[in-house]
Write a protein that holds these residues in place. Structure first.
Motif, PDB file in Angstrom:
ATOM      1  N   ASP A  92       0.851  -1.198   0.000  1.00 48.24           N
ATOM      2  CA  ASP A  92       0.000   0.000   0.000  1.00 48.24           C
ATOM      3  C   ASP A  92       0.882   1.241   0.000  1.00 48.24           C
ATOM      4  O   ASP A  92       1.932   1.272   0.632  1.00 48.24           O
ATOM      5  CB  ASP A  92      -0.894   0.043   1.244  1.00 48.24           C
ATOM      6  N   GLU A  93       0.429   2.258  -0.699  1.00 48.73           N
ATOM      7  CA  GLU A  93       1.121   3.540  -0.650  1.00 48.73           C
ATOM      8  C   GLU A  93       0.394   4.404   0.368  1.00 48.73           C
ATOM      9  O   GLU A  93      -0.819   4.585   0.271  1.00 48.73           O
ATOM     10  CB  GLU A  93       1.120   4.203  -2.027  1.00 48.73           C
ATOM     11  N   THR A  95       0.357   8.034   2.947  1.00 47.70           N
ATOM     12  CA  THR A  95       0.826   9.399   3.133  1.00 47.70           C
ATOM     13  C   THR A  95       0.862   9.657   4.629  1.00 47.70           C
ATOM     14  O   THR A  95      -0.129   9.409   5.333  1.00 47.70           O
ATOM     15  CB  THR A  95      -0.113  10.402   2.440  1.00 47.70           C
ATOM     16  N   THR A 118       5.295  10.273   1.280  1.00 42.56           N
ATOM     17  CA  THR A 118       4.573   9.172   0.660  1.00 42.56           C
ATOM     18  C   THR A 118       5.500   7.962   0.735  1.00 42.56           C
ATOM     19  O   THR A 118       6.672   8.050   0.377  1.00 42.56           O
ATOM     20  CB  THR A 118       4.235   9.491  -0.807  1.00 42.56           C
ATOM     21  N   TYR A 119       4.961   6.854   1.211  1.00 40.16           N
ATOM     22  CA  TYR A 119       5.779   5.672   1.477  1.00 40.16           C
ATOM     23  C   TYR A 119       5.032   4.426   1.039  1.00 40.16           C
ATOM     24  O   TYR A 119       3.854   4.258   1.348  1.00 40.16           O
ATOM     25  CB  TYR A 119       6.106   5.632   2.978  1.00 40.16           C
ATOM     26  N   LYS A 120       5.707   3.540   0.298  1.00 40.64           N
ATOM     27  CA  LYS A 120       5.138   2.241  -0.068  1.00 40.64           C
ATOM     28  C   LYS A 120       5.514   1.246   1.013  1.00 40.64           C
ATOM     29  O   LYS A 120       6.689   0.943   1.216  1.00 40.64           O
ATOM     30  CB  LYS A 120       5.686   1.776  -1.413  1.00 40.64           C
ATOM     31  N   GLU A 124       9.893   0.217   0.376  1.00 41.34           N
ATOM     32  CA  GLU A 124      10.878   1.290   0.359  1.00 41.34           C
ATOM     33  C   GLU A 124      11.659   1.280   1.663  1.00 41.34           C
ATOM     34  O   GLU A 124      11.182   0.789   2.674  1.00 41.34           O
ATOM     35  CB  GLU A 124      10.196   2.656   0.208  1.00 41.34           C
TER      36      GLU A 124
END
Length: 179
Positions: A92-93, A95, A118-120, A124
């Motif tokens: 999921d991405e 914020t 914003t982070y996957k 990441e």
């Protein structure tokens, strides 16, 4: 006479060749496993000291209820959402906004300084403890995480404001989950 000389030379050659042979030493010797073992022991001691320091901090803050995660960090809800909303899953991405402070609540990186991120999830590179912590949150929640150094920036710090083997606090708000 010739045969005696040849026989004598063969006996001498045999006597000299029977001397003890010394093995050659390797050019690049392998590092000793005891060095690794000693480094592991030192890391265990550092981790135990961090855990004791955090436990003392939590005990001292009697007004806040901290929850210990199975991943080695502590957290408390600043804003909790009671609705049955989904939590982020791998891929999921999301914020988020977050800040980082030391254990005495001195700001190291402010929310404004770090900005909107914003982070996957799990795709990441991000602070290890927060990678696991965001999966406990729902949209709209704000959680303060107390991360020992081994769940934060490790023994090296961030090579900027966060020092060597420094435990931190991070207050994180989950703004959105983009599937």
């Amino acid at each position: 006479m010739k045969y005696k000389l040849v026989l004598f030379l063969l006996l001498m050659l045999g006597a000299v060749s029977c001397s003890k042979i010394e093995p050659r030493k390797p050019i690049n010797p392998k590092p000793s496993t005891t060095l690794y073992f000693e480094a592991m022991q030192q890391n265990k001691i550092l981790n135990q000291k961090a855990d004791v320091l955090i436990a003392a901090l939590i005990q001292k803050d009697s007004t806040t209820q901290y929850i210990q995660s199975s991943n080695g960090f502590w957290y408390t809800y600043n804003e909790k959402v009671e609705e049955d909303l989904p939590t982020p899953k791998q891929g999921d991405e999301i914020t988020i906004t977050y800040s980082i402070s030391d254990l005495n609540d001195s700001i190291i990186y402010s929310k404004e300084e770090l900005g909107l991120k914003t982070y996957k999830v799990d795709r990441e590179d991000f602070i290890t403890g927060l990678q696991k912590g965001v999966k406990l949150m729902k949209v709209g929640e704000t959680v303060t995480f107390v991360l020992p150094a081994y769940s934060a920036f490790g023994i090296t710090g961030d090579n900027n404001k966060i020092g060597l083997n420094q435990s931190i606090k991070s207050t994180l708000t989950l703004i959105n989950i983009n599937k």
